[in-house]
Design a protein around this motif. Structure first.
Motif, mmCIF file in Angstrom:
data_model
loop_
_atom_site.group_PDB
_atom_site.id
_atom_site.type_symbol
_atom_site.label_atom_id
_atom_site.label_comp_id
_atom_site.label_asym_id
_atom_site.label_seq_id
_atom_site.Cartn_x
_atom_site.Cartn_y
_atom_site.Cartn_z
ATOM 1 N N ILE A 23 0.912 -1.338 0.105
ATOM 2 C CA ILE A 23 0.092 -0.105 0.122
ATOM 3 C C ILE A 23 0.743 1.459 -0.152
ATOM 4 N N ARG A 24 1.836 1.096 0.556
ATOM 5 C CA ARG A 24 3.021 2.353 0.861
ATOM 6 C C ARG A 24 3.549 2.593 -0.613
ATOM 7 N N LEU A 73 -7.804 1.244 -3.307
ATOM 8 C CA LEU A 73 -6.531 1.338 -4.273
ATOM 9 C C LEU A 73 -6.505 0.420 -5.439
ATOM 10 N N SER A 116 -6.616 -2.264 0.995
ATOM 11 C CA SER A 116 -6.405 -1.625 -0.079
ATOM 12 C C SER A 116 -7.587 -1.451 -1.061
ATOM 13 N N GLN A 154 0.637 7.190 -10.574
ATOM 14 C CA GLN A 154 -0.532 6.605 -10.648
ATOM 15 C C GLN A 154 -0.797 5.659 -11.506
ATOM 16 N N GLU A 168 1.012 4.260 -2.804
ATOM 17 C CA GLU A 168 0.799 5.694 -2.597
ATOM 18 C C GLU A 168 2.107 6.383 -2.860
ATOM 19 N N THR A 169 3.211 5.856 -3.302
ATOM 20 C CA THR A 169 4.406 6.483 -3.576
ATOM 21 C C THR A 169 4.771 6.721 -4.881
#
Ligand code: SAM
Length: 282
Positions: free
Chosen positions: A64-65, A96, A93, A72, A68-69
């Motif tokens: 997940i990190r 996401l 998630s 897109q 997010e990093t």
């Protein structure tokens, strides 16, 4: 549970109580491993990546990190052998779309050849029955030249998070603790020469193992800390093997509590930790 072939024993382990304990303590474990996650993510640098694979992703915190990093359009795939841990990962998630998870043994899974631009792992690669086979399989999933970056634990005596709880149990239930060198488990890669041999024999190049000293920290109360350490890690393994009745478990908990209190200062409980930060190219 699926059939995990050569990794049946670890499959059973991670689908059973240990995996369920990680689910239960997911948030606090991710905070405890926060310093180590930062070290791992700093090492990824600013590589522009599209598809990343997270090996032994567990409850999905690093996947997940990553999502997010990254840009897109990037995708993150987490692979893990534990259904309960992946259940938690999927729940976390759900919003996401770029993150997906595969329930499989990373040693044997038929990855798409050359798909991934980068592979990472936070403590998810030390449990293979046949590490050279597993790492060769992982390498086949990577684009030629792309980077594998993972963290694993240095020896027991350099990791208080493991050694103090283990010693507490061994003092309480005197028994011999036998460390089986290189066997699947958290310390499987604590011997650097052994680890380097696996990476090289699996076809990786530019292999580097950096020793990094850090801490495993928590602002949990000593009561919460003691409860976590009785369920996760080396002390927890020894607790399960000791098969104590409730009275003895309560007495042991008091000893864990003493250790947790002794490590607390200014509201933070800290355990010294040493990890290897490993990088290699496919
Ligand atoms: C110590 S946990 C780390 C989990 C996660 N990476 C984290 O940092 O929170 C080790 C993980 O490796 C997974 N694992 C063990 N053997 C595996 C295998 N053969 N293939 C895929 N995952 C495996 C376990 O199910 C577990 O989730």
């Amino acid at each position: 549970m699926a059939n995990y072939g050569e990794n049946e024993a670890q499959g059973k382990f991670w689908n059973d109580a240990p995996g369920q304990s990680w689910v239960k303590h997911d948030a606090v474990m991710n905070l405890r491993l926060g310093n180590i996650s930062d070290i791992l993510f700093n090492r990824l640098g600013d590589v522009v990546v599209a598809n990343v694979l997270d090996i032994g992703c567990g409850t999905g915190s690093t996947s997940i990190r990553l999502a997010e990093t990254l840009a897109q359009e990037a995708t993150v795939t987490g692979i893990d052998i534990s259904e309960p841990m992946l259940g938690k990962a999927r729940e976390k998630s759900a919003n996401l779309p770029s993150v997906s998870f595969v329930a499989a043994d990373a040693q044997a899974f038929a990855f798409e050849t050359g798909k991934f631009d980068a592979v990472i792992s936070r403590f998810g690669v030390m449990f293979f029955e046949d590490p050279p086979k597993a790492f060769s399989n992982i390498r086949s999933a990577m684009k030629p030249g792309s980077q594998l970056t993972f963290v694993c634990w240095a020896p027991l005596e350099e990791n208080e998070f493991f050694s103090l709880p283990l010693q507490t149990v061994l003092d309480f239930v005197p028994s011999e603790y036998e460390f089986v060198a290189n066997a699947p488990g958290p310390l499987a890669f604590s011997n650097k020469e052994y680890l380097m041999g696996i990476l090289q024999s699996s076809g990786f190049s530019n292999c580097d193992i950096e020793v990094v000293k850090t801490t495993v920290d928590t602002t949990d109360t000593p009561e919460e800390d003691a409860a976590v350490l009785m369920q996760i890690g080396f002390g927890a393994r020894a607790v399960r093997e000791a098969e104590l009745d409730q009275k003895r478990m309560d007495d042991l908990y008091q000893l864990f509590l003493e250790t947790s209190r002794s490590r607390q200062s200014d509201g933070v409980i800290k355990y010294g930790a040493t990890i290897y930060v490993v990088t290699a190219n496919a």
